[in-house]
Design a protein around this motif. Structure first.
Motif, short mmCIF file in Angstrom:
data_model
loop_
_atom_site.label_atom_id
_atom_site.label_comp_id
_atom_site.label_asym_id
_atom_site.label_seq_id
_atom_site.Cartn_x
_atom_site.Cartn_y
_atom_site.Cartn_z
N ALA A 1 39.54 25.61 46.67
CA ALA A 1 39.19 24.34 47.33
C ALA A 1 39.45 24.39 48.83
CB ALA A 1 39.98 23.20 46.69
N ALA A 2 40.45 25.22 49.24
CA ALA A 2 40.78 25.30 50.66
C ALA A 2 39.71 26.05 51.45
CB ALA A 2 42.14 25.98 50.82
N LYS A 3 38.86 26.80 50.73
CA LYS A 3 37.80 27.57 51.41
C LYS A 3 36.60 26.63 51.68
CE LYS A 3 39.82 31.65 50.44
NZ LYS A 3 40.43 32.47 51.45
N ASN A 4 35.54 27.24 52.16
CA ASN A 4 34.30 26.52 52.38
C ASN A 4 33.82 25.87 51.07
OD1 ASN A 4 31.51 26.03 52.60
ND2 ASN A 4 31.39 27.46 54.32
N PRO A 5 33.41 24.57 51.08
CA PRO A 5 32.96 23.90 49.85
C PRO A 5 31.83 24.66 49.15
CG PRO A 5 33.11 22.32 51.63
CD PRO A 5 33.37 23.66 52.24
N LEU A 6 30.97 25.26 49.96
CA LEU A 6 29.84 26.01 49.37
C LEU A 6 30.37 27.20 48.55
CD1 LEU A 6 27.05 26.19 52.08
CD2 LEU A 6 26.92 25.18 49.79
N PHE A 7 31.39 27.86 49.11
CA PHE A 7 32.00 29.00 48.43
C PHE A 7 32.62 28.54 47.11
CE2 PHE A 7 35.93 31.41 47.57
CZ PHE A 7 35.39 32.66 47.35
N GLY A 8 33.35 27.41 47.17
CA GLY A 8 33.98 26.86 45.97
C GLY A 8 32.95 26.53 44.90
N GLY A 9 31.88 25.85 45.34
CA GLY A 9 30.80 25.48 44.41
C GLY A 9 30.18 26.72 43.77
N PHE A 10 29.97 27.74 44.59
CA PHE A 10 29.37 28.99 44.09
C PHE A 10 30.26 29.61 43.01
CE2 PHE A 10 29.20 33.66 44.39
CZ PHE A 10 27.88 33.86 44.00
N ILE A 11 31.57 29.64 43.26
CA ILE A 11 32.52 30.24 42.30
C ILE A 11 32.44 29.51 40.96
CG2 ILE A 11 35.01 30.52 41.78
CD1 ILE A 11 34.22 32.51 43.82
N TRP A 12 32.49 28.18 41.02
CA TRP A 12 32.52 27.41 39.76
C TRP A 12 31.19 27.50 39.02
CZ3 TRP A 12 37.06 27.00 38.10
CH2 TRP A 12 38.13 26.77 38.95
N ILE A 13 30.08 27.54 39.78
CA ILE A 13 28.77 27.69 39.12
C ILE A 13 28.68 29.06 38.45
CG2 ILE A 13 26.28 27.92 39.55
CD1 ILE A 13 26.64 25.62 41.60
N MET A 14 29.21 30.06 39.13
CA MET A 14 29.21 31.42 38.55
C MET A 14 30.02 31.43 37.25
SD MET A 14 27.38 33.57 40.06
CE MET A 14 27.99 35.06 39.29
N LEU A 15 31.16 30.74 37.27
CA LEU A 15 32.01 30.70 36.06
C LEU A 15 31.26 29.98 34.93
CD1 LEU A 15 34.83 31.50 35.00
CD2 LEU A 15 35.60 29.21 35.60
N LEU A 16 30.55 28.91 35.28
CA LEU A 16 29.77 28.18 34.27
C LEU A 16 28.70 29.10 33.68
CD1 LEU A 16 29.05 25.52 32.84
CD2 LEU A 16 27.58 24.97 34.78
N VAL A 17 28.05 29.86 34.56
CA VAL A 17 26.99 30.79 34.10
C VAL A 17 27.60 31.84 33.16
CG1 VAL A 17 25.37 32.60 34.84
CG2 VAL A 17 25.50 30.44 36.10
N ILE A 18 28.78 32.34 33.53
CA ILE A 18 29.44 33.35 32.68
C ILE A 18 29.74 32.76 31.30
CG2 ILE A 18 31.60 34.65 32.38
CD1 ILE A 18 31.61 35.10 35.42
N VAL A 19 30.25 31.52 31.28
CA VAL A 19 30.56 30.88 29.99
C VAL A 19 29.28 30.71 29.18
CG1 VAL A 19 31.42 28.77 28.88
CG2 VAL A 19 32.62 29.72 30.85
N LEU A 20 28.22 30.26 29.85
CA LEU A 20 26.96 30.02 29.13
C LEU A 20 26.34 31.32 28.63
CD1 LEU A 20 25.34 27.26 31.40
CD2 LEU A 20 26.37 26.97 29.15
N VAL A 21 26.43 32.38 29.43
CA VAL A 21 25.78 33.65 29.05
C VAL A 21 26.63 34.44 28.07
CG1 VAL A 21 24.99 35.89 29.93
CG2 VAL A 21 24.49 33.80 31.22
N PHE A 22 27.93 34.53 28.33
CA PHE A 22 28.77 35.42 27.51
C PHE A 22 29.63 34.68 26.47
CE2 PHE A 22 28.24 37.61 31.63
CZ PHE A 22 27.56 38.73 31.18
N GLY A 23 29.67 33.36 26.52
CA GLY A 23 30.52 32.63 25.58
C GLY A 23 29.96 32.64 24.16
N SER A 24 30.86 32.41 23.20
CA SER A 24 30.47 32.33 21.79
C SER A 24 30.38 30.85 21.42
CB SER A 24 31.52 33.00 20.92
OG SER A 24 31.72 34.32 21.34
N TYR A 25 29.17 30.33 21.33
CA TYR A 25 28.99 28.90 21.04
C TYR A 25 27.55 28.69 20.60
CZ TYR A 25 26.42 28.87 25.41
OH TYR A 25 25.49 29.17 26.37
N GLY A 26 27.19 27.43 20.35
CA GLY A 26 25.80 27.07 20.06
C GLY A 26 25.50 26.93 18.59
N ASN A 27 24.20 26.66 18.28
CA ASN A 27 23.78 26.46 16.89
C ASN A 27 24.01 27.73 16.08
OD1 ASN A 27 22.95 23.86 17.27
ND2 ASN A 27 20.86 24.44 17.82
#
Lengths: 514, 80
Positions: free
Chosen positions: A476-502
């Motif tokens: 959060a102390a870094k550039n907001p864009l950098f922070g947003g990028f990190i969290w979106i990347m983490l979301l993508v990782i969860v969606l792509v590699f996570g075990s979930y869904g129907n």
């Protein structure tokens, strides 16, 4: 409704909207209604009666103690003790009957069989309240604090009820104290986008640990422990080494979701983990693993035992007879034995928990203390630099293995099966399994295994970075864009590699069974 | 008993419990400042202090005392 389900996220968002839209003074009631609704959706609604009885008994007990102190000052000590013991026994009794009746039946039947008497064993199938092991300890801590006069009794029944069943922590803890959580639940909370963002980021990190790492590791660990004869030798030791990572990412991931969800309401729950795998000793490990349970057992079990007149007198006698050191150590070891027994049986109604998650660690800690002088002498003779990184790594690995041996019993069906798993580990030395593709036959392909390895390393690096403050704050102390990028990347990782869904049911959290 | 006298007596108790003659405690001394003062040793220390001053800490005080200064407050309160 699992904490990793879409239903839970929708429930959280709807509760959050109501919480911040409604007048501030109604916020605790909004959370209480949400908590009762959560209970009815997740547990057996009729078992709420047990929780209700606990809340009523503790509320009435604390108010009665307050009345006695005000109106019967001369007899207050005796009367308060009667009230305290009665309410305590009522709550522990509910817990014991609902969770440990079958355990007691089996053990009594075993003892009777030793006398060569023929009896038929009848077990019971009583449903326990959701999170009974957590809320009982939490509510007992409030009762005890009022008895000890370090906590003023809460006059509003609904606030005591909310303290006992605040929904994010209902299923898996952490075990909060009234002085930490109750006070926050009484306060009014303004909406803060920054705070909700922080909470959401923490929830996302919990999802990552649970869905991307723990669920994948469970595939390997479960396959090995389900067929220890087929998967013997180094398979068993591999599972033993992987399970601590699995249970850590499972339980601490669950805690991230719980703490993150509470943070969205402006409520901060106590941390349950502090990078436990960096611990140098098993004693330190348990001060950094499931912290709130350890502190509860220390404050409400071990200290009262050690400070009791009997123990002090025993210590004095031993000191006179055997010297100061023995006089100090023996009472301490006995009190620790009780503490670790409680730690084991809290985890479940089986000897596998009492031995594996309780007495084994007591034994390891005691051995560590007894042999400490020898160990120190060896270190001096060998000129080992105890502050070096290499020595720290050695100690952490040793601690990890000691923990892993006990945790193996978590996966066993019972104590005998746990011993059998260890025996299977010695059946054959088969290092070829690491090169002949054997691990590819367990449900994860090569790509999955490589990605799993990368994700574990990633989580480890974040743990290292998080040792001196929250990684969230650093991002959060870094550039907001950098922070947003990190969290979106983490979301993508969860969606792509996570075990979930129907068609996929994420197994429940290991620590949600209690 | 003055506050200074209590601190002096506490020094002796700490030295005996932790087997270290160099220990000197002050108002803000906490478990972090003394190497062997961990959760296991804490209760031994409390019992030793109780014996030295012929008084009792309540369980609530044992679990909530934040530093030696608070410990001295309680000792002086009980001495009155």
């Amino acid at each position: 409704m699992s904490l990793t389900s879409l239903n839970f996220l929708v429930f959280l968002i709807v509760t959050g909207i109501c919480y911040y839209i409604l007048p501030k003074r109604t916020q605790p009631y909004c959370l209480l209604v949400a908590s009762i609704a959560f209970y009815c959706m997740v547990g057996e609604p009729w078992t709420f009666i047990y929780l209700f009885v606990s809340i009523v008994s503790v509320y009435a007990g604390t108010r009665l103690m307050e009345w006695i102190r005000k109106n019967k000052p001369q007899k207050q000590k005796k009367l308060c003790r009667i009230v305290f013991v009665t309410v305590l026994l009522c709550n522990l009794g509910i817990l014991a009957v609902l969770k440990y009746t079958n355990f007691m039946i089996y053990n009594l039947a075993y003892l009777v069989k030793l006398l060569h008497l023929d009896i038929s064993v009848h077990t019971v199938s009583w449903a326990a309240s959701l999170g009974i092991s957590y809320y009982t300890l939490q509510i007992v801590s409030y009762l005890t604090d009022v008895y000890w006069e370090v906590q003023r009794p809460q006059h509003n029944f609904f606030r005591v009820a909310l303290f006992a069943c605040f929904f994010p922590q209902m299923v898996s803890g952490p075990i909060s104290r009234y002085s930490e959580l109750g006070v926050q639940l009484e306060q009014e909370h303004r909406f803060s986008l920054e705070q909700v963002e922080r909470g959401a980021c923490r929830i996302l990190w919990g999802f990552f640990k649970k869905l991307v790492i723990s669920e994948k590791l469970a595939v390997i660990v479960n396959a090995i422990y389900a067929d220890p004869v087929g998967y013997h030798g180094l398979y068993i030791w591999t599972a033993m080494l992987l399970f601590p990572i699995q249970i850590y990412t499972d339980f601490s991931g669950c805690m991230d979701i719980v703490l993150g969800a509470a943070e969205c309401f402006g409520i901060f729950l106590p941390e349950n983990f502090r990078t436990p795998f960096f611990s140098r000793t098993i004693q330190e490990f348990w001060q950094r693993w499931h912290i709130t349970l350890g502190l509860w057992l220390k404050d409400y079990v071990m200290y009262p035992i050690l400070k009791s007149n009997h123990f002090v007198a025993m210590g004095d006698k031993l000191k006179k007879k055997y010297g100061r050191k023995i006089g100090k150590q023996i009472p301490l070891y006995i009190a620790m034995l009780v503490l670790w027994f409680c730690n084991g049986i809290w985890h479940g109604n089986s000897w596998k928990y009492i031995i594996g998650v309780g007495l084994w660690y007591w034994f390891a800690i005691i051995m560590g203390q007894i042999f400490e002088p020898v160990s120190k002498r060896m270190i001096n003779i060998l000129h080992i630099p105890t502050e070096s990184v290499v020595w720290h790594i050695f100690q952490s690995v040793r601690t990890y293995i000691v923990y892993g041996i006990g945790a193996l019993f978590f996966c066993a069906t019972d104590l005998r099966n746990g011993a059998f798993l260890i025996k299977c580990g010695f059946l054959e030395f088969n290092p070829q399994i690491f090169t002949d593709g054997s691990f590819l036959q367990m449900g994860l392909d090569g790509y999955d295994l490589v990605m799993l390895g990368i994700m574990i390393v990633f989580a480890f690096v974040i743990s290292v970075l998080g040792r001196n403050g929250y990684v969230r704050d650093k991002i959060a102390a870094k550039n907001p864009l950098f922070g947003g990028f990190i969290w979106i990347m983490l979301l993508v990782i969860v969606l792509v590699f996570g075990s979930y869904g129907n068609g996929y049911n994420a197994s429940s959290f290991i620590y949600a069974k209690f | 008993m003055t506050r200074e006298e209590v601190f002096k007596a506490l020094d002796e108790v700490f030295e005996e419990v932790f087997d270290d003659a160099s220990i000197h405690v002050g108002e803000t001394t906490t478990a972090k400042d003394i190497e062997d003062w961990d959760s296991l040793e804490h209760i031994n220390l409390v019992v030793a202090i109780e014996k030295r001053f012929s008084m009792k800490f309540t369980m609530g005080e044992v679990t909530t005392m934040k530093n030696v200064g608070e410990m001295v407050d309680i000792i002086l309160e009980r001495a009155q």
